[in-house]
Design a protein around this motif. Structure first.
Motif, PDB file in Angstrom:
ATOM      1  N   SER A  86      -5.990  62.520  21.951  1.00  0.00           N
ATOM      2  CA  SER A  86      -4.956  61.910  22.786  1.00  0.00           C
ATOM      3  C   SER A  86      -5.450  60.598  23.384  1.00  0.00           C
ATOM      4  O   SER A  86      -4.689  59.640  23.528  1.00  0.00           O
ATOM      5  CB  SER A  86      -4.529  62.868  23.903  1.00  0.00           C
ATOM      6  OG  SER A  86      -3.905  64.016  23.370  1.00  0.00           O
ATOM      7  N   LYS A  87      -6.731  60.559  23.733  1.00  0.00           N
ATOM      8  CA  LYS A  87      -7.333  59.320  24.258  1.00  0.00           C
ATOM      9  C   LYS A  87      -7.224  58.206  23.219  1.00  0.00           C
ATOM     10  O   LYS A  87      -6.860  57.061  23.544  1.00  0.00           O
ATOM     11  CB  LYS A  87      -8.783  59.594  24.634  1.00  0.00           C
ATOM     12  CG  LYS A  87      -9.607  58.372  24.996  1.00  0.00           C
ATOM     13  CD  LYS A  87     -10.987  58.816  25.447  1.00  0.00           C
ATOM     14  CE  LYS A  87     -11.956  57.670  25.494  1.00  0.00           C
ATOM     15  NZ  LYS A  87     -12.412  57.250  24.151  1.00  0.00           N
ATOM     16  N   GLN A  96       0.239  52.195  26.961  1.00  0.00           N
ATOM     17  CA  GLN A  96      -0.593  53.406  26.922  1.00  0.00           C
ATOM     18  C   GLN A  96       0.131  54.636  27.484  1.00  0.00           C
ATOM     19  O   GLN A  96      -0.447  55.461  28.191  1.00  0.00           O
ATOM     20  CB  GLN A  96      -1.912  53.181  27.676  1.00  0.00           C
ATOM     21  CG  GLN A  96      -2.772  52.092  27.044  1.00  0.00           C
ATOM     22  CD  GLN A  96      -4.115  51.927  27.723  1.00  0.00           C
ATOM     23  OE1 GLN A  96      -4.268  52.224  28.898  1.00  0.00           O
ATOM     24  NE2 GLN A  96      -5.093  51.442  26.981  1.00  0.00           N
ATOM     25  N   VAL A  97       1.415  54.747  27.158  1.00  0.00           N
ATOM     26  CA  VAL A  97       2.222  55.898  27.577  1.00  0.00           C
ATOM     27  C   VAL A  97       3.017  56.402  26.372  1.00  0.00           C
ATOM     28  O   VAL A  97       3.195  55.692  25.380  1.00  0.00           O
ATOM     29  CB  VAL A  97       3.180  55.544  28.733  1.00  0.00           C
ATOM     30  CG1 VAL A  97       2.405  55.226  30.004  1.00  0.00           C
ATOM     31  CG2 VAL A  97       4.097  54.385  28.344  1.00  0.00           C
ATOM     32  N   LEU A  98       3.507  57.642  26.491  1.00  0.00           N
ATOM     33  CA  LEU A  98       4.243  58.272  25.400  1.00  0.00           C
ATOM     34  C   LEU A  98       5.287  59.217  25.987  1.00  0.00           C
ATOM     35  O   LEU A  98       4.999  59.951  26.942  1.00  0.00           O
ATOM     36  CB  LEU A  98       3.277  59.050  24.513  1.00  0.00           C
ATOM     37  CG  LEU A  98       3.784  59.586  23.174  1.00  0.00           C
ATOM     38  CD1 LEU A  98       4.187  58.444  22.244  1.00  0.00           C
ATOM     39  CD2 LEU A  98       2.705  60.426  22.505  1.00  0.00           C
ATOM     40  N   PRO A 126      -6.142  67.332  34.594  1.00  0.00           N
ATOM     41  CA  PRO A 126      -5.362  66.578  35.591  1.00  0.00           C
ATOM     42  C   PRO A 126      -5.999  65.262  36.029  1.00  0.00           C
ATOM     43  O   PRO A 126      -5.291  64.378  36.526  1.00  0.00           O
ATOM     44  CB  PRO A 126      -5.260  67.567  36.760  1.00  0.00           C
ATOM     45  CG  PRO A 126      -6.413  68.502  36.583  1.00  0.00           C
ATOM     46  CD  PRO A 126      -6.602  68.634  35.106  1.00  0.00           C
ATOM     47  N   LEU A 127      -7.324  65.121  35.865  1.00  0.00           N
ATOM     48  CA  LEU A 127      -7.957  63.854  36.240  1.00  0.00           C
ATOM     49  C   LEU A 127      -7.807  62.797  35.148  1.00  0.00           C
ATOM     50  O   LEU A 127      -8.044  61.608  35.404  1.00  0.00           O
ATOM     51  CB  LEU A 127      -9.446  64.061  36.525  1.00  0.00           C
ATOM     52  CG  LEU A 127      -9.821  64.919  37.740  1.00  0.00           C
ATOM     53  CD1 LEU A 127     -11.323  64.926  37.935  1.00  0.00           C
ATOM     54  CD2 LEU A 127      -9.127  64.425  39.001  1.00  0.00           C
ATOM     55  N   ILE A 128      -7.422  63.239  33.958  1.00  0.00           N
ATOM     56  CA  ILE A 128      -7.355  62.332  32.815  1.00  0.00           C
ATOM     57  C   ILE A 128      -5.921  61.930  32.479  1.00  0.00           C
ATOM     58  O   ILE A 128      -5.626  60.746  32.266  1.00  0.00           O
ATOM     59  CB  ILE A 128      -8.014  62.978  31.576  1.00  0.00           C
ATOM     60  CG1 ILE A 128      -9.418  63.507  31.915  1.00  0.00           C
ATOM     61  CG2 ILE A 128      -8.059  61.986  30.421  1.00  0.00           C
ATOM     62  CD1 ILE A 128     -10.379  62.453  32.367  1.00  0.00           C
ATOM     63  N   PHE A 143      -2.255  57.923  31.015  1.00  0.00           N
ATOM     64  CA  PHE A 143      -3.532  58.069  31.702  1.00  0.00           C
ATOM     65  C   PHE A 143      -3.342  57.974  33.210  1.00  0.00           C
ATOM     66  O   PHE A 143      -2.453  57.270  33.695  1.00  0.00           O
ATOM     67  CB  PHE A 143      -4.509  56.983  31.254  1.00  0.00           C
ATOM     68  CG  PHE A 143      -4.861  57.025  29.800  1.00  0.00           C
ATOM     69  CD1 PHE A 143      -5.407  58.171  29.240  1.00  0.00           C
ATOM     70  CD2 PHE A 143      -4.659  55.925  28.977  1.00  0.00           C
ATOM     71  CE1 PHE A 143      -5.748  58.224  27.894  1.00  0.00           C
ATOM     72  CE2 PHE A 143      -4.987  55.964  27.638  1.00  0.00           C
ATOM     73  CZ  PHE A 143      -5.537  57.118  27.093  1.00  0.00           C
ATOM     74  N   THR A 144      -4.208  58.658  33.921  1.00  0.00           N
ATOM     75  CA  THR A 144      -4.236  58.504  35.373  1.00  0.00           C
ATOM     76  C   THR A 144      -4.911  57.179  35.708  1.00  0.00           C
ATOM     77  O   THR A 144      -5.574  56.566  34.859  1.00  0.00           O
ATOM     78  CB  THR A 144      -5.016  59.652  36.028  1.00  0.00           C
ATOM     79  OG1 THR A 144      -6.381  59.602  35.560  1.00  0.00           O
ATOM     80  CG2 THR A 144      -4.404  61.009  35.682  1.00  0.00           C
ATOM     81  N   GLY A 145      -4.776  56.739  36.961  1.00  0.00           N
ATOM     82  CA  GLY A 145      -5.458  55.519  37.381  1.00  0.00           C
ATOM     83  C   GLY A 145      -6.969  55.656  37.260  1.00  0.00           C
ATOM     84  O   GLY A 145      -7.669  54.705  36.889  1.00  0.00           O
ATOM     85  N   PHE A 146      -7.483  56.845  37.545  1.00  0.00           N
ATOM     86  CA  PHE A 146      -8.914  57.092  37.424  1.00  0.00           C
ATOM     87  C   PHE A 146      -9.367  56.956  35.971  1.00  0.00           C
ATOM     88  O   PHE A 146     -10.424  56.377  35.684  1.00  0.00           O
ATOM     89  CB  PHE A 146      -9.240  58.483  37.960  1.00  0.00           C
ATOM     90  CG  PHE A 146     -10.660  58.915  37.731  1.00  0.00           C
ATOM     91  CD1 PHE A 146     -11.709  58.250  38.339  1.00  0.00           C
ATOM     92  CD2 PHE A 146     -10.949  59.982  36.894  1.00  0.00           C
ATOM     93  CE1 PHE A 146     -13.029  58.637  38.129  1.00  0.00           C
ATOM     94  CE2 PHE A 146     -12.251  60.377  36.670  1.00  0.00           C
ATOM     95  CZ  PHE A 146     -13.293  59.702  37.293  1.00  0.00           C
ATOM     96  N   MET A 147      -8.564  57.476  35.037  1.00  0.00           N
ATOM     97  CA  MET A 147      -8.912  57.383  33.631  1.00  0.00           C
ATOM     98  C   MET A 147      -8.896  55.931  33.164  1.00  0.00           C
ATOM     99  O   MET A 147      -9.722  55.527  32.322  1.00  0.00           O
ATOM    100  CB  MET A 147      -7.947  58.223  32.789  1.00  0.00           C
ATOM    101  CG  MET A 147      -8.232  58.199  31.291  1.00  0.00           C
ATOM    102  SD  MET A 147      -9.912  58.792  30.884  1.00  0.00           S
ATOM    103  CE  MET A 147      -9.860  58.707  29.091  1.00  0.00           C
TER     104      MET A 147
END
Length: 404
Positions: A86-87, A96-98, A126-128, A143-147
């Motif tokens: 998925s990455k 970078q969205v689907l 959940p962090l990714i 992706f999350t902001g952290f990812m």
């Protein structure tokens, strides 16, 4: 005569069912044998043949020969398949969205089990990954902001390691039969060697090393421009120069010879060299060798050894090796060839979906002795992927420990 017939008729007992053609005989009065009434013994049941286990599920190693830390690495890769695929897939999408509805159909591309809801795999990390409702009313995930911060960090690693990756590709081309490999094959196996996704765009900066040729069918082929003798030295040959005896113990090729030969020590040593280290360089032209000779097998073993040394984790799956089968003059017997060299290679997984490891690249606990910066990043990503929420202090300490 009449008396005999009368005696016989008296021996018949009453038949309660007149429709039956065969009369009932009295077991008490009949003078005749009734052995023909005994039921026939059934034929011996044929022994059921034990169903042969499918190569798809049959493990390569028996329980006694399994090395747990290598098997755990295979299980780890399977566990994080959704994360890694998925990455890669999301990174190439616009913004970078689907859309979630579309993602549910892409089980192969995203690496989640067919028939399962993709949302279940997203919730595991959940962090990714995160889902959100778009202005169109549809659910999307990305992706999350952290990812996104982690991806920027990974990009910096790719930039810093660019020349190392360039040399890897040059060595791959130098090992290939015609000094050329389709770009699609290199791109398909890019994560194996730590090659960035945009490598096809980066290689134009190196016209002294690479040339792209477009065939009539549209296939783009990457060709080697210049041969570098300094790069054409395998890891096995370097090890041989440092520790000759250790290198010789790496492989064994069985060659039968008479035990009654009256040879001195030096002659015996020379004869035994046939059974040991294959000093057939993987950078020589393997296409000129007779496929079924010992020399050709030594060459192919050397090619696999060098190929694994070029990978990030000193391992490769059957799918990666098959990808380069033609370029590296490999045969369909590669699996059995590797099984015959347990001193150096360890095969894990199943017979149809196996992974080969370079044993000397790992310590006794299954930890890579020399870790590429990309491997360090991947291990950190796996840790984050298993967290439900950020642990206090973990983020800053992890970021600070990353060394390029």
């Amino acid at each position: 005569m009449m008396a005999l017939l009368f005696s016989a008729t008296q021996s018949f007992s009453y038949n309660p069912n007149p429709h039956l053609l065969t009369p009932y005989f009295s077991i008490f009065h009949s003078p005749f044998s009734t052995s023909f009434l005994a039921t026939k013994t059934p034929k011996k049941l044929k022994k059921k043949r034990k169903k042969k286990e499918s190569p798809r599920t049959k493990l390569v190693q028996t329980q006694a020969n399994r090395i747990p830390h290598f098997e755990r690495i295979v299980e780890r890769d399977s566990h994080f398949k959704f994360l890694t695929r998925s990455k890669q897939f999301l990174s190439k999408q616009p913004e970078q969205v689907l859309r979630l509805d579309d993602a549910g159909k892409l089980y192969h591309e995203l690496g989640f089990p067919r028939g399962r809801k993709v949302s279940r795999s997203i919730e595991r990390h959940p962090l990714i990954f995160e889902t959100y409702r778009h202005t169109d009313g549809k659910m999307w995930f990305g992706f999350t902001g952290f990812m996104e911060e982690l991806l920027s960090e990974e990009q910096a690693i790719m930039d810093a390691m660019e020349m190392d990756r360039v040399d890897k590709v040059r060595k791959l081309l130098m090992m290939s039969a015609n000094k050329c490999i389709p770009l699609s094959k290199i791109h398909h196996c890019r994560t194996l060697f730590g090659i960035p996704d945009d490598f096809r765009d980066r290689i134009v900066k190196y016209p002294n090393y690479f040339r792209i040729v477009v065939h009539d069918d549209g296939k783009r082929i990457l060709e080697l421009v210049n041969w570098d003798p300094l790069l054409a030295v395998s890891a096995l040959e370097k090890e041989f120069m440092v520790d000759e005896e250790k290198a010789k113990r790496a492989f064994k090729f069985p060659v039968k010879y008479g035990k009654d030969l009256d040879l001195d020590i030096d002659d015996t040593r020379k004869l035994n060299l046939l059974n040991t280290l294959p000093l057939v360089s993987p950078y020589s032209d393997g296409s000129k060798l007779d496929v079924w000779t010992l020399e050709a097998e030594k060459y192919r073993v050397g090619v696999i050894h060098e190929l694994l040394n070029l990978t990030l984790e000193k391992k490769a799956s059957i799918h990666h090796i098959v990808e380069f089968k033609e370029e590296f003059c490999l045969t369909k017997h590669t699996y059995h060839m590797l099984l015959k060299q347990p001193r150096t290679f360890y095969l894990a997984g199943t017979e149809m979906n196996w992974v080969v490891f370079l044993k000397d690249a790992y310590d006794e606990n299954g930890v890579l002795i020399n870790k590429d910066p990309q491997v360090v990043f991947n291990e950190k990503l796996y840790e984050y992927a298993q967290m439900k929420e950020m642990e206090e202090g973990f983020h800053n300490s992890s970021m600070g420990n990353n060394v390029i």
